[in-house]
Write a protein that holds these residues in place. Structure first.
Motif, mmCIF file in Angstrom:
data_model
loop_
_atom_site.group_PDB
_atom_site.id
_atom_site.type_symbol
_atom_site.label_atom_id
_atom_site.label_comp_id
_atom_site.label_asym_id
_atom_site.label_seq_id
_atom_site.Cartn_x
_atom_site.Cartn_y
_atom_site.Cartn_z
ATOM 1 N N ASP A 122 0.801 -1.223 0.000
ATOM 2 C CA ASP A 122 0.000 0.000 0.000
ATOM 3 C C ASP A 122 0.834 1.274 0.000
ATOM 4 O O ASP A 122 0.318 2.357 0.226
ATOM 5 C CB ASP A 122 -0.935 0.001 1.211
ATOM 6 N N ASP A 149 -6.318 0.663 -2.502
ATOM 7 C CA ASP A 149 -7.630 1.136 -2.060
ATOM 8 C C ASP A 149 -8.628 0.988 -3.208
ATOM 9 O O ASP A 149 -8.569 1.723 -4.196
ATOM 10 C CB ASP A 149 -7.517 2.604 -1.637
ATOM 11 N N ASN A 200 -9.561 -1.599 1.639
ATOM 12 C CA ASN A 200 -8.124 -1.823 1.745
ATOM 13 C C ASN A 200 -7.702 -3.211 2.159
ATOM 14 O O ASN A 200 -6.998 -3.374 3.143
ATOM 15 C CB ASN A 200 -7.520 -0.856 2.764
ATOM 16 N N ASP A 227 -11.924 -2.501 7.682
ATOM 17 C CA ASP A 227 -11.549 -1.193 7.169
ATOM 18 C C ASP A 227 -12.606 -0.157 7.493
ATOM 19 O O ASP A 227 -13.758 -0.501 7.759
ATOM 20 C CB ASP A 227 -11.348 -1.271 5.644
#
Ligand SMILES: Nc1ncnc2c1ncn2[C@@H]1O[C@H](COP(=O)(O)OP(=O)(O)O)[C@@H](O)[C@H]1O
Ligand SMILES: [Mg+2]
Length: 380
Positions: A122, A149, A200, A227
């Motif tokens: 990420d 995302d 995510n 999330d």
């Protein structure tokens, strides 16, 4: 010895995909040309602490056995090799030295981060490496963050004109405040079945196909555990096809593969523990569909400003001759029997060479970045 490239491999990570990462790291360590590379394993434990050093590599072997990742994803001829190597299972304590990333740059020339999911794929690890001034393989900070995302990624794809399923985004707080209203909105715009996903995550963790309102409520609850941003998507009945992209600015695409899931959808079990999932390489597609997929994959890669590698996943609705993009994985499964390396092997780039190319691309991107001046005063 002197001219070897010191290749750090960061793996493990504080993520639900920890296990898969161990297997990837192990595969890379085994595959790289030892005349060309000196490997430095850097293991991020589940608790977030870092270890480095030779013994860690052996311990990876042990850990992998604990994971029983020897199911369906790898052809059976290789199971034997894998199992033969690995004997001891236990509650072993790792004996590597604590690793400090800010000093690791003195010990490596380039790092291949192979952590999947949050805290790895990420942009966080990538950011650390940027700060430490270490060249690294694969996607940079921004593309990693956006690619992780699902909501942000879909917004970027929409902007790039890529066809996708209808989707809606919600915050956990919004769902917790008034789940009935959220469900009404979903029913109105998307209907059933729909897919509920934490924005995510990866590896299908926290994802549910909801068939009615009760399902939907439970699905939202589950996703909210993972999330604070939730995405809900319209269901599409379609074949799942995937393609690899390799490059920084000049892009190569692989052949296309198809995932044929025996289960209702391609979930975590199916992906990593077998469960009857078949990978068909190359996928049986009309040429013009294959061409469209390759073009869309490049567009998606560029829309994120990707670098190094990505696997781009699509739905192909044969009946309506429609190709929609599902997602980009900026750190795709990367064992020799994972889709991405297999797609490029089929395209004529075997695993060890693929690693080589990726390392070169990482070094090239680093060089390219060195061209940027920091302050206007540096201008003559
Ligand atoms: N909108 C959708 N319609 C139909 N199937 C879907 C949809 N979204 C996801 N799936 C199924 O769920 C799987 C996992 O979803 P995906 O968004 O790819 O999550 P992950 O990042 O965990 O791979 C997909 O491979 C597919 O089988
Ligand atoms: Mg997926």
């Amino acid at each position: 010895m002197g001219n070897k490239i010191r290749l750090g491999i960061i793996y493990g990570g504080k993520t639900s995909e920890h296990e898969v990462s161990l297997l990837t790291a192990l595969s890379i360590m085994k595959a790289v040309d030892k005349n060309k590379y000196e490997v430095q394993p850097i293991y991020v434990q589940m608790d977030g602490t870092w270890l480095k050093g030779g013994p860690i590599a052996d311990q990876v072997l042990e850990s992998v056995n604990v994971l029983r990742l020897d199911g369906g994803v790898s052809p059976s001829s290789n199971d034997q090799e894998k199992q033969g190597q690995i004997t001891h299972v236990g509650n072993q304590s790792l004996v590597g030295k604590p690793a400090n990333v800010m000093s690791i740059h003195q010990e490596v020339d380039v790092i291949f981060p192979v952590i999947h999911g949050p805290n790895g794929e990420d942009g966080t690890v990538q950011g650390l490496l940027e700060l430490a001034g270490i060249p690294y393989v694969g996607t940079g900070v921004m593309a990693s963050a956006v690619g992780m995302d699902k909501l942000m990624m879909k917004n970027v794809f929409a902007q790039a004109g890529l066809d996708q399923v209808q989707y809606m985004g919600f915050l956990r707080s919004q769902i917790e405040r008034d789940v009935a209203s959220v469900m009404n909105q979903i029913e109105q715009k998307l209907g059933y079945p729909c897919f509920v996903k934490p924005a995510n995550m990866g590896s299908s963790v926290g994802i549910t196909k909801a068939k009615d309102r009760d399902d939907l409520r439970r699905a939202l609850e589950l996703a909210c555990k993972f999330d604070r941003r939730i995405i809900v998507e319209e269901f599409i009945k379609a074949r799942e096809v995937e393609i690899g992209v390799l490059g920084n600015e000049e892009l190569h695409t692989s052949v296309i593969g198809e995932v044929i899931a025996a289960k209702e959808f391609y979930d975590y079990e199916a992906k990593y523990k077998g469960g009857g999932t078949d990978l068909k390489i190359p996928a049986d597609l009309p040429q013009q569909v294959a061409d469209r997929i390759a073009e869309m994959a490049k567009t998606a890669f560029q829309a994120l400003d990707g670098s190094g590698l990505s696997r781009v996943d699509f739905f192909y609705d044969e009946e309506n001759d429609r190709v929609v993009i599902n997602e980009v994985n900026t750190m795709p499964g990367f064992t020799p029997f994972s889709m991405y390396p297999m797609l490029f092997a089929e395209a004529g780039i075997p695993y060890a060479e693929l690693i080589d190319r990726l390392v070169q691309l990482g070094l090239e991107r680093y060089e390219e970045k060195q061209r940027n001046i920091v302050a206007a005063e540096e201008l003559e």
